[in-house]
Structures are given as structure tokens and as C-alpha cells.
Design a protein around this motif. Structure first.
Motif, PDB file in Angstrom:
ATOM      1  N   ASP A 191       0.687  -1.079  -0.521  1.00  0.00           N
ATOM      2  CA  ASP A 191      -0.109  -0.086  -0.072  1.00  0.00           C
ATOM      3  C   ASP A 191       0.850   1.025   0.076  1.00  0.00           C
ATOM      4  O   ASP A 191       0.958   1.891   0.505  1.00  0.00           O
ATOM      5  N   PRO A 192       1.744   1.044  -0.990  1.00  0.00           N
ATOM      6  CA  PRO A 192       2.147   2.443  -1.008  1.00  0.00           C
ATOM      7  C   PRO A 192       1.922   3.907  -0.490  1.00  0.00           C
ATOM      8  O   PRO A 192       3.343   4.593  -0.457  1.00  0.00           O
ATOM      9  N   LEU A 193       0.761   4.141  -1.425  1.00  0.00           N
ATOM     10  CA  LEU A 193       0.646   5.371  -1.378  1.00  0.00           C
ATOM     11  C   LEU A 193      -0.811   5.613  -0.035  1.00  0.00           C
ATOM     12  O   LEU A 193      -1.836   6.798   0.170  1.00  0.00           O
TER      13      LEU A 193
ATOM     14  N   ALA B 189      -4.923  -0.666 -15.138  1.00  0.00           N
ATOM     15  CA  ALA B 189      -3.972  -0.041 -14.099  1.00  0.00           C
ATOM     16  C   ALA B 189      -4.941  -0.527 -13.274  1.00  0.00           C
ATOM     17  O   ALA B 189      -5.813   0.364 -12.992  1.00  0.00           O
ATOM     18  N   ARG B 190      -4.402  -0.778 -12.093  1.00  0.00           N
ATOM     19  CA  ARG B 190      -4.757  -0.511  -9.711  1.00  0.00           C
ATOM     20  C   ARG B 190      -4.805   1.246  -9.849  1.00  0.00           C
ATOM     21  O   ARG B 190      -3.684   1.800  -9.494  1.00  0.00           O
ATOM     22  N   MET B 191      -6.142   2.026  -9.593  1.00  0.00           N
ATOM     23  CA  MET B 191      -6.344   3.153  -9.731  1.00  0.00           C
ATOM     24  C   MET B 191      -5.409   3.144  -8.071  1.00  0.00           C
ATOM     25  O   MET B 191      -4.733   4.597  -7.953  1.00  0.00           O
ATOM     26  N   GLN B 192      -6.294   2.435  -7.147  1.00  0.00           N
ATOM     27  CA  GLN B 192      -5.175   2.452  -5.757  1.00  0.00           C
ATOM     28  C   GLN B 192      -3.677   3.187  -5.528  1.00  0.00           C
ATOM     29  O   GLN B 192      -3.233   3.070  -4.555  1.00  0.00           O
ATOM     30  N   GLU B 193      -2.819   2.684  -6.930  1.00  0.00           N
ATOM     31  CA  GLU B 193      -1.111   2.840  -6.647  1.00  0.00           C
ATOM     32  C   GLU B 193      -1.137   3.859  -7.723  1.00  0.00           C
ATOM     33  O   GLU B 193       0.273   4.324  -7.775  1.00  0.00           O
ATOM     34  N   GLY B 194      -2.408   4.611  -8.704  1.00  0.00           N
ATOM     35  CA  GLY B 194      -1.671   6.056  -8.458  1.00  0.00           C
ATOM     36  C   GLY B 194      -0.735   5.307  -9.826  1.00  0.00           C
ATOM     37  O   GLY B 194      -0.377   4.980 -10.522  1.00  0.00           O
ATOM     38  N   ILE B 195      -0.107   6.331  -9.795  1.00  0.00           N
ATOM     39  CA  ILE B 195       1.422   6.253 -10.800  1.00  0.00           C
ATOM     40  C   ILE B 195       2.193   5.343 -10.657  1.00  0.00           C
ATOM     41  O   ILE B 195       2.820   4.300 -11.984  1.00  0.00           O
ATOM     42  N   LEU B 196       2.250   4.319 -10.391  1.00  0.00           N
ATOM     43  CA  LEU B 196       3.503   3.532  -9.898  1.00  0.00           C
ATOM     44  C   LEU B 196       2.537   2.092 -10.878  1.00  0.00           C
ATOM     45  O   LEU B 196       3.187   1.583 -11.186  1.00  0.00           O
ATOM     46  N   SER B 197       1.246   2.237 -10.603  1.00  0.00           N
ATOM     47  CA  SER B 197       0.510   1.213 -11.824  1.00  0.00           C
ATOM     48  C   SER B 197       1.428   1.445 -13.081  1.00  0.00           C
ATOM     49  O   SER B 197       1.226   0.704 -13.689  1.00  0.00           O
TER      50      SER B 197
ATOM     51  N   MET C 136      -3.733  -4.204 -12.985  1.00  0.00           N
ATOM     52  CA  MET C 136      -1.839  -4.124 -12.697  1.00  0.00           C
ATOM     53  C   MET C 136      -1.431  -3.109 -12.009  1.00  0.00           C
ATOM     54  O   MET C 136      -1.777  -2.072 -11.974  1.00  0.00           O
ATOM     55  N   GLY C 137      -0.883  -3.564 -10.749  1.00  0.00           N
ATOM     56  CA  GLY C 137       0.079  -3.045 -10.189  1.00  0.00           C
ATOM     57  C   GLY C 137       0.964  -3.464 -10.012  1.00  0.00           C
ATOM     58  O   GLY C 137       2.375  -4.272 -10.410  1.00  0.00           O
ATOM     59  N   GLN C 138       2.242  -3.037  -9.128  1.00  0.00           N
ATOM     60  CA  GLN C 138       3.226  -2.864  -8.728  1.00  0.00           C
ATOM     61  C   GLN C 138       3.829  -4.744  -8.388  1.00  0.00           C
ATOM     62  O   GLN C 138       4.741  -5.145  -8.344  1.00  0.00           O
ATOM     63  N   ALA C 139       2.604  -5.709  -7.977  1.00  0.00           N
ATOM     64  CA  ALA C 139       2.930  -6.473  -7.857  1.00  0.00           C
ATOM     65  C   ALA C 139       2.810  -7.400  -9.271  1.00  0.00           C
ATOM     66  O   ALA C 139       3.225  -8.450  -9.882  1.00  0.00           O
ATOM     67  N   VAL C 140       1.915  -6.356  -9.949  1.00  0.00           N
ATOM     68  CA  VAL C 140       2.003  -7.608 -10.979  1.00  0.00           C
ATOM     69  C   VAL C 140       3.283  -6.949 -12.116  1.00  0.00           C
ATOM     70  O   VAL C 140       3.422  -8.393 -13.191  1.00  0.00           O
ATOM     71  N   GLY C 141       4.072  -6.047 -11.967  1.00  0.00           N
ATOM     72  CA  GLY C 141       5.035  -5.909 -13.039  1.00  0.00           C
ATOM     73  C   GLY C 141       5.872  -6.768 -12.345  1.00  0.00           C
ATOM     74  O   GLY C 141       6.655  -7.002 -13.038  1.00  0.00           O
TER      75      GLY C 141
END
Length: 286
Positions: free
Chosen positions: A83-85, A167-175, A136-141
Motif C-alpha cells: 500500500d505505497p500510497l 491499471a490499479r487506481m489505488q497505486e496511481g502513477i506507480l501502477s 495491474m499494480g506493482q505486484a503484477v509488474g
């Protein structure tokens, strides 16, 4: 409310209602609306025997019917910030992750496995739409890169099954940063001379469609899958035109040269074995 209803409601707390059949005995097809025995649907690879509708399935089912018996080795999911954000909408993001993990039994929306298809070594990555819409979030990447690295280490093709809302909106630009990361990873496969095969399943859209879903050496799709970057209504309201009925389907993409073939789920294992034989045979000859 009559006295009879009051008595019936009171008895329901004392005498449990006996069900004649389990809740999961039948499945209603999303294509034709017919009721199908769940066991029959499973035996038919989750394809409706009435209308041929391809139901959505997860990683474990994909591995089971694609890989040779006894060859499946599911890779441990890589670690990624959860939960980076510190995001919160109607629920905390971390709570949504916990609920998705409980429902699916998976750590996140992308799972890799090593194995063989008709004796050919492969690494397969499967996106699970049941896990937060396959977003798609950081874990998917991280999982996608893990699959690429495993394929390079094994000198094997990397086959990816896409199923995502984007893209996973809960991770914003990181996704969104997973788009260039996955593109670089695919270039690593090309530098190693290894095939990258994409199987597009229903639905594939958004940032995933704009990234690794359309960068394959070979693009295969399941029948009547919804494939799109953005929604139909958004496009129609922007261009002020009515789009064709089959717009954003596998068949439309095939007719317009954007994918290579549409393959029924029952024939997919044999077709993949043939494609891998061609590609890897050409690589050995070279």
C-alpha cells in the motif's frame, strides 16, 4: 403480515431450511442464460456446451489443462509494496487486498508457473480477473518480470494469458510505471532470442492492453473476448459515431489484422505446442 407468516418466520429460526441441492451444483451461462451442471462445465474446460461461451478461469485451472501432467511448478510470487500510497476510498486498499486474497487464494492478480506443453519447456504467466479485476499494480509488474527472468533462465518461451480491467487506481502513477517496465522486460526476451506469446482472454483492457498484451510475437485470442483500451461509450461520445456491433471483440481484431488467430480453449494446448515447435525450431536452426 398475517399470523401464519409470523409463525413461519419464527419456526425458521428453530427448524433449519433443508436444501435439496448444493448452491454450486448449477451454473448459469453468461452467454445464453442456460443452466449447466457445474461438473459438466468443468469437464468442458469452462466452455458452455450450449453456446460455446468461454467463461473466465483463474491460474490454477489454466495450468491444469495446459501443462503436461506432473510438470507444473508454480513460482513463489515476488514481494512488492502493498500500500505505497496509503490509499483509501470507501475501504482501505489493504483491506481490499486481504479480501481478494481470501476469495481467490492468490497473493495478487498475476501468477507464473514453469512446466512443459507436449514436452516443450515453457513459462506461463496468468492474470486472474477475479483478483480486483486483474488490475495491474506493482505486484503484477514484479510477477511479469519474474516470469521473463524465469523464461530466460530456462531458455524457454514466455506465454502470458491476459485478463484485466487495466491499471490499479489505488497505486496511481506507480501502477502506470509497470507499462514501461514490462516493455523493457519483453526486450530482454527478444535479446535472448526467446518467443513471447500472448493469449488474450475476456476481458483485456486499459493499461494492460496498451502494454504487454499487444507486444507479443504471436497474438492468440479466445472466441468473443472483449479486447479494448477504453470503453465503447467513451469512444462513441468522442467521435460522435455508432460503432459496429462486434467492435472490441476477438473477431473484430482478427478481421482488422491486430491479432494472429482465434483459438477455441479445447484446441489451445495443441495450437500452442505447434507454435512453440515452429518458433523454437527456427531458433535452433538459426
Amino acid at each position: 403480515m398475517s399470523w401464519l407468516t409470523n409463525v413461519r418466520n419464527a419456526l425458521s429460526f428453530v427448524v433449519p431450511v433443508k436444501k435439496d441441492t448444493p448452491d454450486n451444483l448449477w451454473h448459469k451461462c453468461k452467454g445464453c442464460g442456460q443452466m449447466i451442471f457445474t461438473k459438466e462445465l468443468e469437464e468442458n474446460l469452462y466452455v458452455c456446451p450450449q453456446c460455446d461461451h468461454h467463461d473466465r478461469i483463474g491460474p490454477q485451472a489454466r495450468f491444469e489443462y495446459l501443462l503436461d501432467d506432473g510438470s507444473t511448478d508454480v513460482l513463489t510470487p515476488p514481494r512488492a509494496p502493498e500500500d505505497p500510497l496509503k490509499f483509501r476510498d470507501s475501504k482501505r486498499y489493504i483491506d481490499r487486498l486481504k479480501a481478494a486474497r481470501t476469495d481467490t487464494g492468490e497473493q495478487d492478480a498475476f501468477v507464473n508457473a514453469r512446466g512443459t506443453i507436449d514436452g516443450h519447456k515453457v513459462v506461463i504467466g496468468v492474470q486472474d480477473f477475479a483478483f480486483m479485476g486483474g488490475s495491474m499494480g506493482q505486484a503484477v509488474g514484479e510477477a511479469f518480470i519474474q516470469g521473463v527472468e524465469a523464461a530466460i533462465a530456462d531458455k524457454a518461451p514466455y506465454i502470458v494469458f491476459t485478463a484485466s480491467g487495466g491499471a490499479r487506481m489505488q497505486e496511481g502513477i506507480l501502477s502506470l510505471m509497470q507499462m514501461p517496465r514490462s516493455t523493457v522486460a519483453i526486450q530482454m526476451l527478444h535479446d535472448a532470442g526467446l518467443p513471447y506469446i500472448v493469449v488474450l482472454t475476456d476481458p483485456t483492457s486499459g493499461g494492460v492492453m496498451a502494454a504487454y498484451a499487444m507486444l507479443g510475437d504471436i497474438h492468440i485470442a479466445e472466441p468473443r473476448a472483449t479486447l479494448a483500451f477504453t470503453g465503447r461509450r467513451v469512444i462513441e461520445s468522442t467521435i460522435r459515431e455508432k460503432l459496429p456491433d462486434d467492435f472490441q471483440t476477438s473477431e473484430y481484431y482478427l478481421d482488422h489484422g491486430m491479432i494472429d488467430m482465434i483459438v477455441h480453449r479445447k484446441e489451445l494446448r495443441d495450437r500452442l505446442a505447434t507454435v512453440i515447435g515452429y518458433l523454437c525450431g527456427a531458433r535452433k536452426a538459426a
